[in-house]
Write a protein that holds these residues in place. Structure first.
Motif, PDB file in Angstrom:
ATOM      1  N   ILE A  39       0.266   8.787   8.107  1.00  0.00           N
ATOM      2  CA  ILE A  39       1.625   8.744   7.563  1.00  0.00           C
ATOM      3  C   ILE A  39       1.559   8.073   6.192  1.00  0.00           C
ATOM      4  CG2 ILE A  39       3.986   7.890   7.867  1.00  0.00           C
ATOM      5  CD1 ILE A  39       3.523   7.857  10.847  1.00  0.00           C
ATOM      6  N   HIS A  40       2.132   8.690   5.205  1.00  0.00           N
ATOM      7  CA  HIS A  40       2.095   8.155   3.844  1.00  0.00           C
ATOM      8  C   HIS A  40       2.886   6.847   3.768  1.00  0.00           C
ATOM      9  CE1 HIS A  40       2.556   7.918  -0.537  1.00  0.00           C
ATOM     10  NE2 HIS A  40       1.554   8.800  -0.612  1.00  0.00           N
ATOM     11  N   PRO A  41       2.391   5.856   3.046  1.00  0.00           N
ATOM     12  CA  PRO A  41       3.131   4.590   2.906  1.00  0.00           C
ATOM     13  C   PRO A  41       4.566   4.769   2.427  1.00  0.00           C
ATOM     14  CG  PRO A  41       0.897   4.320   2.087  1.00  0.00           C
ATOM     15  CD  PRO A  41       1.053   5.782   2.406  1.00  0.00           C
ATOM     16  N   LYS A  42       4.787   5.751   1.558  1.00  0.00           N
ATOM     17  CA  LYS A  42       6.155   6.000   1.098  1.00  0.00           C
ATOM     18  C   LYS A  42       7.054   6.366   2.265  1.00  0.00           C
ATOM     19  CE  LYS A  42       8.740   8.698  -2.329  1.00  0.00           C
ATOM     20  NZ  LYS A  42       8.633   9.749  -3.396  1.00  0.00           N
ATOM     21  N   SER A  43       6.524   7.168   3.207  1.00  0.00           N
ATOM     22  CA  SER A  43       7.302   7.540   4.394  1.00  0.00           C
ATOM     23  C   SER A  43       7.531   6.329   5.286  1.00  0.00           C
ATOM     24  CB  SER A  43       6.577   8.636   5.175  1.00  0.00           C
ATOM     25  OG  SER A  43       6.455   9.814   4.413  1.00  0.00           O
ATOM     26  N   LEU A  44       6.508   5.475   5.418  1.00  0.00           N
ATOM     27  CA  LEU A  44       6.662   4.272   6.235  1.00  0.00           C
ATOM     28  C   LEU A  44       7.759   3.362   5.674  1.00  0.00           C
ATOM     29  CD1 LEU A  44       2.910   3.479   6.953  1.00  0.00           C
ATOM     30  CD2 LEU A  44       4.622   4.218   8.623  1.00  0.00           C
TER      31      LEU A  44
END
Length: 280
Positions: free
Chosen positions: A18-23
């Motif tokens: 999961i991309h950090p931006k999504s997190l």
């Protein structure tokens, strides 16, 4: 807090794909929140056991569920994910997504068949007799041809009406309807409902509230005599259909053709005359 057993947002992102931006976005809506945030740096940290919650998020996204709804299945205080309710809800949501995709496939197949019809019509030197399904329209009285200032103003009036019911029209055109022994002319905007997954052609669903509107009109399924015409004007139908249909058919329609090599302008036009209703 001892963070040596925690994962940075970058590390947890790699672990769960999961991309950090999504997190960061999930955190902002209250889902998959970090177990600890450094008060000085603002860095987010996660624990390995949050992988299960990350899996829940992925399944929800694949099913088309709203992420905010995940809060119903997670007890952060008790550290419990309630799969007893989540799995049936996810299955139901996915089945709805499958049905929606099947409907979209059927609509595209219908569009492909319709474009095949227009291809045959453009290549034919004589009118063609073809079956068409039923559909619904909103119509307003109109005398004239298409693609004029008068036509534009009237189509905008119809668009406002469609917007009131959150309806997307798939075509507009002209029609003449035999009513009380005389022809009445209209401008119309047509729309289809969603097809059933086991049907080749779309079936029409029209809510009763729409059917009760004074501008509502039902175009029946049946066999239509069809011809491509060079310009707008329903009076042409009398010329190209001479000897091929009753002297006063109950319905004459003109609309813009949809073709594989779609022409924005000048548009290609088709006219149809209802010969026989489908009573099956």
């Amino acid at each position: 807090m001892d963070i040596k057993f925690l994962l940075s947002i970058k590390e947890f992102g790699k672990l769960t794909n999961i991309h950090p931006k999504s997190l960061r976005y999930y955190d902002s809506i209250g889902v998959l929140k970090p177990i600890w945030v450094d008060p000085e740096s603002g860095y987010r940290y996660y624990s390995c056991d949050q992988r299960e919650e990350a899996y829940l998020v992925k399944v929800a996204l694949e099913c088309g569920m709203q992420l905010k709804d995940l809060l119903r299945y997670i007890s952060f205080q008790e550290k419990i994910i309630n799969y007893h309710t989540f799995i049936p809800d996810a299955v139901n949501q996915m089945e709805q997504q499958i049905q929606k995709l099947q409907n979209q496939v059927q609509n595209l197949k219908y569009l492909q068949e319709y474009m095949s019809h227009t291809h045959r019509l453009l290549a034919s030197p004589v009118p063609a007799l073809e079956p068409f399904p039923e559909y619904h329209v909103f119509r307003i009285p109109y005398e004239g041809v298409q693609f004029t200032d008068q036509w534009l103003a009237s189509t905008q009036e119809l668009s406002k009406l469609l917007n009131q019911y959150d309806i997307i029209s798939f075509s507009t055109g002209l029609m003449q309807v035999l009513e009380d022994g005389a022809y009445h002319s209209y401008l119309y905007a047509s729309f289809l409902g969603s097809p059933e997954s086991n049907n080749v052609e779309p079936v029409v669903y029209c809510p009763p509230a729409i059917q009760q509107h004074p501008y509502y009109f039902y175009i029946p399924a049946g066999e239509y005599l069809c011809a491509a015409v060079p310009e707008s004007g329903l009076e042409q139908a009398k010329d190209w259909s001479v000897g091929l249909c009753p002297e006063m058919p109950e319905l004459i329609i003109e609309h813009e053709m949809g073709t594989m090599d779609y022409h924005y302008f000048p548009p290609r036009l088709e006219q149809r005359i209802l010969l026989r209703r489908d009573n099956t």
